[in-house]
Design an enzyme around this catalytic site. Structure first.
Site, PDB file in Angstrom:
ATOM      1  N   ASP A  38      49.424  -0.582 -17.617  1.00  0.00           N
ATOM      2  CA  ASP A  38      50.860  -0.826 -17.442  1.00  0.00           C
ATOM      3  C   ASP A  38      51.724   0.202 -18.186  1.00  0.00           C
ATOM      4  OD1 ASP A  38      49.757  -3.054 -16.202  1.00  0.00           O
ATOM      5  OD2 ASP A  38      50.089  -4.366 -17.921  1.00  0.00           O
TER       6      ASP A  38
ATOM      7  N   PHE B 251      47.250  -1.214 -10.182  1.00  0.00           N
ATOM      8  CA  PHE B 251      47.893  -2.152 -11.081  1.00  0.00           C
ATOM      9  C   PHE B 251      49.302  -1.663 -11.451  1.00  0.00           C
ATOM     10  CE2 PHE B 251      44.057  -4.627 -13.041  1.00  0.00           C
ATOM     11  CZ  PHE B 251      43.712  -5.072 -11.781  1.00  0.00           C
ATOM     12  N   SER B 252      49.903  -2.356 -12.416  1.00  0.00           N
ATOM     13  CA  SER B 252      51.330  -2.151 -12.678  1.00  0.00           C
ATOM     14  C   SER B 252      51.657  -0.791 -13.282  1.00  0.00           C
ATOM     15  CB  SER B 252      51.842  -3.261 -13.600  1.00  0.00           C
ATOM     16  OG  SER B 252      51.867  -4.448 -12.849  1.00  0.00           O
TER      17      SER B 252
ATOM     18  N   GLU C 278      50.352  -6.960 -22.316  1.00  0.00           N
ATOM     19  CA  GLU C 278      50.514  -6.407 -20.978  1.00  0.00           C
ATOM     20  C   GLU C 278      51.970  -5.967 -20.782  1.00  0.00           C
ATOM     21  OE1 GLU C 278      47.589  -8.588 -18.022  1.00  0.00           O
ATOM     22  OE2 GLU C 278      48.932 -10.058 -18.926  1.00  0.00           O
TER      23      GLU C 278
ATOM     24  N   TRP D 230      50.585 -12.942  -1.530  1.00  0.00           N
ATOM     25  CA  TRP D 230      50.769 -13.014  -2.987  1.00  0.00           C
ATOM     26  C   TRP D 230      51.566 -11.843  -3.535  1.00  0.00           C
ATOM     27  CZ3 TRP D 230      49.022 -15.816  -7.366  1.00  0.00           C
ATOM     28  CH2 TRP D 230      49.060 -15.119  -8.582  1.00  0.00           C
ATOM     29  N   MET D 231      52.484 -12.123  -4.466  1.00  0.00           N
ATOM     30  CA  MET D 231      53.072 -11.050  -5.278  1.00  0.00           C
ATOM     31  C   MET D 231      53.032 -11.443  -6.752  1.00  0.00           C
ATOM     32  SD  MET D 231      57.192 -11.282  -5.323  1.00  0.00           S
ATOM     33  CE  MET D 231      57.176 -10.747  -7.035  1.00  0.00           C
TER      34      MET D 231
ATOM     35  N   TRP E  46      45.771 -13.978  -5.974  1.00  0.00           N
ATOM     36  CA  TRP E  46      45.689 -12.673  -6.614  1.00  0.00           C
ATOM     37  C   TRP E  46      44.458 -11.912  -6.123  1.00  0.00           C
ATOM     38  CZ3 TRP E  46      42.481  -9.700  -9.546  1.00  0.00           C
ATOM     39  CH2 TRP E  46      43.063  -8.600 -10.191  1.00  0.00           C
TER      40      TRP E  46
ATOM     41  N   GLN F  94      53.505  -5.874  -7.420  1.00  0.00           N
ATOM     42  CA  GLN F  94      52.087  -6.138  -7.198  1.00  0.00           C
ATOM     43  C   GLN F  94      51.938  -7.061  -5.990  1.00  0.00           C
ATOM     44  OE1 GLN F  94      49.097  -5.307  -9.794  1.00  0.00           O
ATOM     45  NE2 GLN F  94      50.487  -3.684  -9.152  1.00  0.00           N
TER      46      GLN F  94
ATOM     47  N   ASP G  49      53.723  -8.907 -10.644  1.00  0.00           N
ATOM     48  CA  ASP G  49      54.661  -8.098 -11.447  1.00  0.00           C
ATOM     49  C   ASP G  49      55.583  -7.167 -10.639  1.00  0.00           C
ATOM     50  OD1 ASP G  49      52.513  -8.993 -12.934  1.00  0.00           O
ATOM     51  OD2 ASP G  49      51.896  -7.013 -13.593  1.00  0.00           O
TER      52      ASP G  49
HETATM   53  N1  DQQ Z   1      49.259  -7.790 -13.664  1.00  0.00           N
HETATM   54  C1  DQQ Z   1      48.741  -6.522 -13.230  1.00  0.00           C
HETATM   55  C2  DQQ Z   1      48.338  -5.816 -14.480  1.00  0.00           C
HETATM   56  C3  DQQ Z   1      49.152  -6.472 -15.529  1.00  0.00           C
HETATM   57  C4  DQQ Z   1      49.157  -7.905 -15.088  1.00  0.00           C
HETATM   58  C5  DQQ Z   1      47.612  -6.751 -12.250  1.00  0.00           C
HETATM   59  C6  DQQ Z   1      50.280  -8.719 -15.702  1.00  0.00           C
HETATM   60  O1  DQQ Z   1      48.603  -4.415 -14.385  1.00  0.00           O
HETATM   61  O2  DQQ Z   1      48.632  -6.291 -16.808  1.00  0.00           O
HETATM   62  O3  DQQ Z   1      48.060  -7.438 -11.109  1.00  0.00           O
HETATM   63  O4  DQQ Z   1      50.646  -9.809 -14.895  1.00  0.00           O
END
Ligand code: DQQ
Length: 506
Positions: free
Chosen positions: A194, A120-121, A257, A57-58, A84, A76, A60
């Protein structure tokens, strides 16, 4: 310790995914009920010139940066399954933003650390000559400390920093403690993640995606001199809830986000993701008061596109990367063994009236095989038989009147269609409809890129829509282009080359 993956999936990066959900057990990182039977390298639906990891999985894009002669793109990644969970930062490098080399994972959760439940992102910047990540870490926390408020109340988000230990950006050293340990005092946030930093003179500023129930989604603005100590200033921008009652604050517009804020063509541009879509705004930024006033806004892509992030190429172009998500059920993509892809690099510019302009980067043209030019006549559909599912098409649009249609047929059956109706001032693609960009168009054309199950379409250099089509078969697929109304037109199309021989993008 257990995370409820159902709610995590829905909230963070899996918004459109339904069904076949399981509890993900962190302890053994087990994905026992996710069947991954097929070989991705044999899957005709897997894209062949879009970037995606070899397996799993990928979502952001994270921390895109040009460094020492190479483009680096992080993203990600769940290294364990095509669903996910357990977010790491995958890493790929490129000399041209089109051909990629997979690198080892750049960031992984540290057991017992502030990112123990996921990295996370976030973003990459260069400080004193050192490439530096600022990203969001998540860890389990007691209810009074949680920042992801989805009814499950388990995770606390903090902003973390890591510095590169080599010029290939392969090894990263994390600061053990967060650089921002909690949301602003007194705020009950719907999320806190983020980070997107930028520099003004000697000072760093940074937006963090957030929101409050009832009030709406927002970007929190911070300031620092060293990227390590941050002072909260105020909200850089905020919106209103959409009125829906939803456990997931992203569904109700109460959480924004992946904010991205930058100067472009003499104005400022803020992008953010919420309600399953990406909003662009352009406007004015007061650099004394650090207040942003949006003057125009729109939807950056009307389809399966989310959480984009931009960076500056060495020649000054503002390039945007974005996550193309799956639209089929989770059981199907989990079984395929891969999920998600990076959209083609898009160059952003701002038109004279403040409209965002979106065009594929010229580097993508490197993929082209021999061109075919065709003169189209009204009411005489033209068909192209596709031996591979890799094609670029450029259709000139007569801006006076008429309807231009491009459709894909699989074994003679229509499986996808886009219609540009100039007289009716509307674009239709699947269930989506949106108005044509106002005139003049920076490019009077429809550009379309087909790659396996992905179709990226660009209309008039202003609007974009990303589609997913899962019922195409190479050798049994046709493109049909038709014009109605009193006009003729010109079409150019190219077969596009794959970027690797085995579909694994390396
Ligand atoms: N994906 C990340 C978060 C972000 C979200 C987690 C947006 O940091 O808010 O995988 O797709």
């Amino acid at each position: 310790m257990e995370l409820d993956r159902r709610s995590m999936l829905k909230i963070l990066g899996g918004g459109a995914v339904t069904g076949f959900l399981q509890t993900w057990t962190k302890q053994n990182r087990g994905y026992a009920d996710v069947a991954t039977s097929s070989d991705p390298s044999l899957d005709p639906l897997r894209p062949e010139y879009h970037l995606l990891p070899q397996h799993n999985w990928m979502n952001d894009p994270n921390g895109p940066i040009w460094w020492k002669g190479k483009y680096h793109l992080f993203y990600q990644l769940n290294p364990h399954a095509a669903v996910w969970g357990d977010m790491h930062w995958g890493h790929a490098t490129s000399a041209d933003m089109v051909h990629w080399h997979h690198e080892p994972v750049a960031l992984a959760p540290t057991p017992g650390g502030p990112d123990s439940e996921g990295c996370f992102s976030g973003s990459a910047v260069v400080m004193d000559g050192v490439p530096t990540f600022i990203y969001t870490g998540v860890q389990n926390a007691p209810p009074n400390l949680v920042t992801i408020r989805d009814g499950n109340d388990k995770l606390h988000e903090t902003q973390l920093l890591a510095t590169a230990e080599d010029d290939s950006l392969l090894r990263w050293k994390k600061l053990p403690e967060p650089v921002i340990a909690a949301p602003p005092e007194g705020m009950v946030v719907t999320g806190f993640r983020d980070p997107c930093p930028w520099r003004e003179g000697d000072t760093w500023y940074m937006g963090v995606g957030s929101g409050e129930r009832v009030k709406g989604g927002c970007v929190l603005l911070y300031r620092s001199l060293d990227l390590r100590h941050w002072e909260y200033l105020h909200k850089l921008a905020e919106g209103k809830p959409n009125g829906k009652v939803a456990a997931n604050p992203c569904d109700s517009g109460e959480m924004w986000e992946c904010p991205d804020f930058f100067k472009l063509d003499g104005r400022h541009c803020l992008l953010y993701s919420t309600e399953d879509k990406v909003i662009w705004t352009t406007g004015d930024y007061d650099t004394k008061e650090h207040r942003y006033t949006a003057k125009r806004e729109g939807i950056l892509d009307h389809g399966a596109y989310y959480a984009p992030k931009s960076f500056l190429a060495p020649d000054g172009r503002r390039i945007l990367w974005g996550w193309i998500r799956e639209t089929r059920p989770e059981r199907e993509f989990a079984a395929a063994g891969w999920s998600g892809a990076m959209a083609l690099p898009r160059v952003l510019t701002i038109g004279s009236k403040g409209q965002l302009q979106i065009n594929p980067a010229v580097e993508v043209e490197k993929l082209r095989g021999s061109v075919e030019h065709v003169t189209l006549k009204a009411n005489q559909p033209y068909q192209i038989k596709l031996d591979t599912l890799r094609r670029e098409l450029n259709l000139a649009i007569a801006l006076s009147k008429g309807i231009s249609t491009v459709r894909l047929l699989s074994s003679g059956k229509k499986v996808w269609e886009i219609t540009i109706d100039v007289s009716g001032n509307i674009v239709r693609c699947g269930e989506k409809e949106f108005p044509l960009p106002s005139l003049p168009w920076p490019r009077p054309n429809l550009r379309m890129f087909l790659d396996g199950s992905i179709i990226e379409s660009f209309i008039g250099g202003r609007e974009a829509i990303t589609s997913r089509v899962y019922d195409l078969k190479p050798g049994a697929t046709q493109l049909e282009i038709g014009l109605t109304g009193e006009h003729s037109g010109t079409l150019s199309h190219w077969p596009l080359n794959a970027i690797s021989t085995d579909r694994l993008t390396t």
